[in-house]
Scaffold this motif. Structure first.
Motif, PDB file in Angstrom:
ATOM      1  N   GLU A   1      47.499  56.907  45.562  1.00  0.00           N
ATOM      2  CA  GLU A   1      47.722  56.157  44.348  1.00  0.00           C
ATOM      3  C   GLU A   1      46.398  55.949  43.636  1.00  0.00           C
ATOM      4  O   GLU A   1      45.459  55.409  44.203  1.00  0.00           O
ATOM      5  N   LEU A   2      46.313  56.397  42.400  1.00  0.00           N
ATOM      6  CA  LEU A   2      45.071  56.290  41.648  1.00  0.00           C
ATOM      7  C   LEU A   2      44.938  54.881  41.101  1.00  0.00           C
ATOM      8  O   LEU A   2      45.844  54.374  40.427  1.00  0.00           O
ATOM      9  N   PRO A   3      43.827  54.189  41.378  1.00  0.00           N
ATOM     10  CA  PRO A   3      43.621  52.837  40.832  1.00  0.00           C
ATOM     11  C   PRO A   3      43.264  52.902  39.349  1.00  0.00           C
ATOM     12  O   PRO A   3      42.974  53.965  38.794  1.00  0.00           O
ATOM     13  N   VAL A   4      43.251  51.734  38.721  1.00  0.00           N
ATOM     14  CA  VAL A   4      42.971  51.619  37.297  1.00  0.00           C
ATOM     15  C   VAL A   4      41.641  50.897  37.133  1.00  0.00           C
ATOM     16  O   VAL A   4      41.389  49.870  37.776  1.00  0.00           O
ATOM     17  N   CYS A   5      40.821  51.428  36.265  1.00  0.00           N
ATOM     18  CA  CYS A   5      39.540  50.782  35.958  1.00  0.00           C
ATOM     19  C   CYS A   5      39.814  49.551  35.103  1.00  0.00           C
ATOM     20  O   CYS A   5      40.495  49.639  34.068  1.00  0.00           O
ATOM     21  N   ALA A   6      39.278  48.397  35.528  1.00  0.00           N
ATOM     22  CA  ALA A   6      39.530  47.150  34.806  1.00  0.00           C
ATOM     23  C   ALA A   6      38.744  47.055  33.512  1.00  0.00           C
ATOM     24  O   ALA A   6      39.014  46.171  32.691  1.00  0.00           O
ATOM     25  N   VAL A   7      37.798  47.948  33.272  1.00  0.00           N
ATOM     26  CA  VAL A   7      36.992  47.910  32.055  1.00  0.00           C
ATOM     27  C   VAL A   7      37.647  48.743  30.949  1.00  0.00           C
ATOM     28  O   VAL A   7      37.890  48.259  29.846  1.00  0.00           O
ATOM     29  N   CYS A   8      37.947  50.021  31.270  1.00  0.00           N
ATOM     30  CA  CYS A   8      38.531  50.912  30.256  1.00  0.00           C
ATOM     31  C   CYS A   8      40.027  51.091  30.414  1.00  0.00           C
ATOM     32  O   CYS A   8      40.665  51.767  29.582  1.00  0.00           O
TER      33      CYS A   8
END
Length: 496
Positions: A164-171
């Motif tokens: 599962e690919l995580p999500v960058c909290a910045v972009c």
């Protein structure tokens, strides 16, 4: 690579550097304790087990895509680290921040896209300073593999072939390590490395926890120098270890009667007289009065008993002020007595030192006088030695002359001994000749005397003379006694 599981245990196989061994002082069997995560939310902690492989050639580097930067100073923030890694940012696949147990430093695990880029980074940046201003050195070690195992059931099992690919909290974009490098900071939140490089804040964008460990004071026990279970005296500020360690803080209380001590880290205050915690009473930042707080530091307010609590707090404040004043007074008396004792001791030591100094001066004067006398004796002895050397030289010359004279006398003695021997032999011959002549002379004298006597004698016939005998007296050399017995060539001239 890492799983967010409690009691994380990691087994690292590092090769290619011996510098990390110097940073493992105090560890056993090459084990380093570490942790990551936000303590208020979730904490991942465990141990890094380090092993070393030996290669036949020093130029041969391990075939590993992972490299660890060890002993990064806490003053080197995340932006500084990303600025340091900017030349190889396109080759990075994963970056993770890990904090070891030692204070004021952290580690960074780097995973490269290719083996050549990892080797190039190791050759270029190993044992080089982070910047030209600070003296901190970048130490690199290769990481062969990372195994994360929980203490309960051996770690969670991921679904095969499913990630599962995580999500960058910045972009707010998916983070794919094959496309762009991923950065996992100390609180275990992951971001794109370029996104974090643009952030000027030093906290996590999600939980506002620090990105890298903050520099802390290197507190330790004054007596045993341990870093765990430390308490600071609120009166004099001395730091000692608790009762569950070596008990130096409690020993300080027995020695100085300082009642209150605060535990470093938790800010809990212990009363040694009452044997309980008193840290719940703290000062309000607004008016400076004492307030009661709960375990999390929140103020406890009851509207029905607010007035009573204020009165109670004021009384406690007065009591605390009285206790603090009494403690300070006892502390003043204690230090005054200690200063008087030290002053008396130093005065005694000073007097003893002065007496000793006088003794040393007198001994030095005596030694100087002795040395002066020795120098005079030395000069006199040197003069005597010079005279004796002169006499010795003269005596040696005279001795050589006497030896020559003795040699000549011995030669003359041999010559004269030969002459004396010849003279003695000749004298012996002469004595023999004289003896013979004396015998002859005696015979002649005897003959003449006998002839004369015979001439004087007229009563003796020729026949009696012919038959007579002559006897000689040896005692009287000049007298001759003769007797006539008949027969013989010589006759006695007396016969009756």
């Amino acid at each position: 690579m890492f799983k967010n599981e409690p009691n994380l245990k990691s087994t690292d196989d590092n090769t290619g550097s011996d510098d990390y061994n110097s940073n493992l002082k105090g560890t056993k069997n090459q084990v380093v304790r570490f942790f990551s995560g936000n303590p208020a939310v979730e904490t991942v902690e465990g141990f890094l087990h380090l092993y070393k492989e030996v290669f036949d050639s020093s130029d041969l580097l391990p075939s590993s895509h992972m490299i660890s930067i060890i002993c990064i100073p806490a003053t080197f923030c995340l932006q500084d680290l990303l600025q340091f890694l900017r030349p190889i940012s396109n080759d990075l696949e994963l970056i993770r921040i890990v904090k070891p147990a030692s204070p004021n430093e952290y580690m960074a695990l780097l995973k490269f896209r290719s083996l050549d880029s990892a080797h190039e980074f190791y050759k270029t940046f190993n044992d080089t300073p982070f910047n030209s201003i600070e003296p901190d050195i970048c130490h690199l070690v290769f990481v062969a593999k990372i195994e994360c195992i929980s203490s309960e059931n051996g770690g969670g099992k991921a679904i095969p072939n499913a990630v599962e690919l995580p999500v960058c909290a910045v972009c707010l974009e998916k983070m794919d390590e094959s496309v762009e490098g991923i950065l996992t900071i100390l609180c275990n939140h992951s971001f794109h490395a370029p996104c974090m490089a643009q952030c000027e804040d030093t906290t996590c964008p999600v939980c506002r926890y620090i990105q890298t460990p903050m520099p802390v004071a290197g507190n330790k026990c004054i007596q045993c120098s341990i870093h765990e279970d430390l308490w600071i005296c609120l009166i004099c500020g001395e730091v000692g270890c608790g009762r569950y360690a070596n008990g130096h803080a409690y020993g300080h209380f027995k020695e100085t009667a300082h009642t209150y001590a605060m535990q470093l880290g938790s800010n809990r205050v212990w009363d040694y007289v009452g044997e309980n915690y008193v840290h719940r009473l703290v000062l309000n930042k607004m008016d400076g009065k004492l307030v009661e707080v709960d375990n999390r530091g929140n103020e406890v307010i009851d509207p029905s008993t607010l007035l009573h609590q204020e009165e109670k707090i004021e009384s406690l404040s007065l009591e605390y002020a009285y206790l603090l004043t009494s403690q300070l007074e006892s502390q003043r008396e204690y230090f005054e007595k200690k200063m008087m004792y030290l002053e008396d001791q130093k005065c005694k030591e000073l007097e003893e030192a002065e007496i000793q100094c006088e003794k040393v001066k007198m001994e030095c004067t005596e030694k100087n006088n002795i040395i002066a006398n020795f120098n005079k004796d030395k000069m006199a002895l040197e003069k005597k030695c010079a005279l004796l050397n002169t006499k010795t030289t003269k005596l040696q010359a005279e001795l050589s002359e006497e030896r020559e004279m003795n040699k000549c006398l011995r030669e003359n003695q041999l010559v004269w001994q030969a002459k004396v021997t010849n003279l003695e032999s000749k004298l012996l011959e002469k004595e023999n000749e004289i003896k013979e002549l004396q015998d002859q002379l005696r015979d002649i004298m005897f003959y003449l005397e006998a002839k004369d006597r015979l001439k004087e004698t007229k009563d003796i016939s020729q026949e009696e003379i012919a038959q007579g005998q002559i006897s000689l007296q040896t005692e009287e050399p000049h007298g001759v006694t003769g007797s006539s017995s008949g027969g013989g060539g010589r006759r006695n001239r007396k016969k009756k």
